[in-house]
Scaffold this active site. Structure first.
Site, PDB file in Angstrom:
ATOM      1  N   THR A  63      -0.986  -2.769  -5.607  1.00  0.00           N
ATOM      2  CA  THR A  63       0.220  -1.938  -5.352  1.00  0.00           C
ATOM      3  C   THR A  63       1.539  -2.330  -6.030  1.00  0.00           C
ATOM      4  O   THR A  63       1.487  -3.385  -6.999  1.00  0.00           O
ATOM      5  CB  THR A  63       0.296  -1.813  -3.744  1.00  0.00           C
ATOM      6  OG1 THR A  63       1.363  -0.806  -3.531  1.00  0.00           O
ATOM      7  CG2 THR A  63       0.720  -3.038  -3.031  1.00  0.00           C
ATOM      8  N   LYS A  67       0.732  -1.997 -10.805  1.00  0.00           N
ATOM      9  CA  LYS A  67      -0.325  -1.453 -11.068  1.00  0.00           C
ATOM     10  C   LYS A  67      -0.281  -1.050 -12.833  1.00  0.00           C
ATOM     11  O   LYS A  67      -1.770  -0.853 -13.136  1.00  0.00           O
ATOM     12  CB  LYS A  67       0.115   0.192 -10.630  1.00  0.00           C
ATOM     13  CG  LYS A  67      -0.278   0.316  -9.041  1.00  0.00           C
ATOM     14  CD  LYS A  67       0.120   1.781  -8.567  1.00  0.00           C
ATOM     15  CE  LYS A  67      -0.139   1.618  -6.976  1.00  0.00           C
ATOM     16  NZ  LYS A  67       0.179   3.048  -6.308  1.00  0.00           N
ATOM     17  N   ASP A 103      -5.227   6.832  -6.641  1.00  0.00           N
ATOM     18  CA  ASP A 103      -3.836   7.660  -6.057  1.00  0.00           C
ATOM     19  C   ASP A 103      -4.142   9.010  -6.434  1.00  0.00           C
ATOM     20  O   ASP A 103      -3.621   9.850  -5.792  1.00  0.00           O
ATOM     21  CB  ASP A 103      -2.776   7.094  -6.867  1.00  0.00           C
ATOM     22  CG  ASP A 103      -2.309   5.602  -6.368  1.00  0.00           C
ATOM     23  OD1 ASP A 103      -2.661   5.451  -5.091  1.00  0.00           O
ATOM     24  OD2 ASP A 103      -1.568   5.062  -6.782  1.00  0.00           O
TER      25      ASP A 103
END
Ligand code: NAP
Length: 268
Positions: A63, A67, A103
């Protein structure tokens, strides 16, 4: 894939993350004898941490703010991670770190869940031009015919992102970005703090606009509450968080977790 020996989340900071809560609930429910652990890794120690994770055959999530940097440390990237330029999910295969990005799928899943599966988004506005905006841009690229107006406070960063995606153009102002959008996405951290300004004043939204806030809060974000009070369908980023986590679980274990169990754990 090497069977996961350790399952970790790395970020800086990570103490606030809800991922350990819902991943551990899903692991227990699935009868998998592993625990999902969060580690706060300083940016200067990321390469050393990645090497240790590779050596022990770990799987996990990455996170903020790691990333993009983690993507550069992987031996291989899935096509979608390469397209976004960022990794939020990884595993180890034959001693090599493989980076993926869930994501994008998590965002698509959450938008469909919030506003309807069959909805067609002709005009999208993305506010912010960082890693999360790139994941949203990669999703819109898969939606046939979506035109995207991008606005962020840094013109240079907006231009760099728009150069990478043919369906994106940089808007002249925040007002211009959102004036006709049927989906407006906040990809800035505005709203993480209760006293933050809203990313887009609701009076600027088109009457038909739906609002999706990547920021999440167990109590829903101020922008989502304001948009809903003004009659706009609105959702915060919790659905995307669960979606990306569920897709990551599938990558690690080859089977879907129980999403209801994940949801129940964060609502508790
Ligand atoms: P990032 O790479 O740091 O990019 C943040 C973007 O927001 C940049 O364009 C930045 O502009 C802008 N920004 C930062 N502070 C701002 C402010 N006070 N006012 C206006 N613009 C501001 O971060 P990211 O990884 O894209 O993440 C963005 C947000 O999405 C975070 O809150 C993150 O938690 C959330 N997120 C949620 C999920 C989910 O699953 N729900 C997944 C991914 C990310 P500058 O370049 O000028 O700083």
């Amino acid at each position: 894939m090497t069977a996961p020996g350790r399952l970790v989340l790395i970020g800086h900071p990570v103490a606030h993350s809800l991922s350990p809560t819902f991943q551990n609930a899903a692991l227990r429910h699935a009868g998998i004898d592993l625990s999902y652990e969060a580690f706060d890794i300083q940016p200067a120690r990321l390469a050393e941490a990645a090497e240790r994770l590779r050596a022990i055959g770990a799987c996990g999530n990455v996170t903020v703010p790691h990333k993009e940097a983690f993507a550069a440390l992987c031996a291989r990237l899935t096509p979608i991670a390469a397209r976004v330029g960022a990794v939020n999910t990884f595993w180890t295969d034959d001693g090599a770190l493989i980076g993926d990005n869930t994501d994008v799928g998590g965002f698509e899943e959450a938008v469909a869940e919030a506003f309807g599966e069959r909805r067609k988004w002709n005009s999208v506005a993305i506010i912010g031009a960082g890693g999360a905006a790139a994941a949203v841009a990669a999703a819109t690229e898969r939606w046939r015919g979506s035109r995207v107006a991008l606005w962020s406070r840094s013109a240079a960063r907006s231009a760099t992102l728009a150069d990478r995606f043919a369906n994106l153009r940089v808007a002249a102002s925040l007002e211009a970005a959102v004036s006709e959008a049927d989906l407006v996405v906040n990809a800035t951290p505005l709203g993480l703090r209760r006293d933050d300004a809203v990313p887009v004043p609701v009076q600027l939204l088109a009457t038909h606009a739906c609002v999706f806030d990547l920021v999440y809060d167990r109590l829903e974000t101020p922008w989502v509450l304001a948009a809903r009070a003004a009659g706009h369908p609105a959702a915060d980023g919790l659905g995307m968080l669960i979606g990306q986590g569920a897709l990551a679980f599938e990558r690690w274990f080859g089977r879907a977790p129980d999403r209801d169990v994940m949801w129940a754990s964060v609502r508790a």
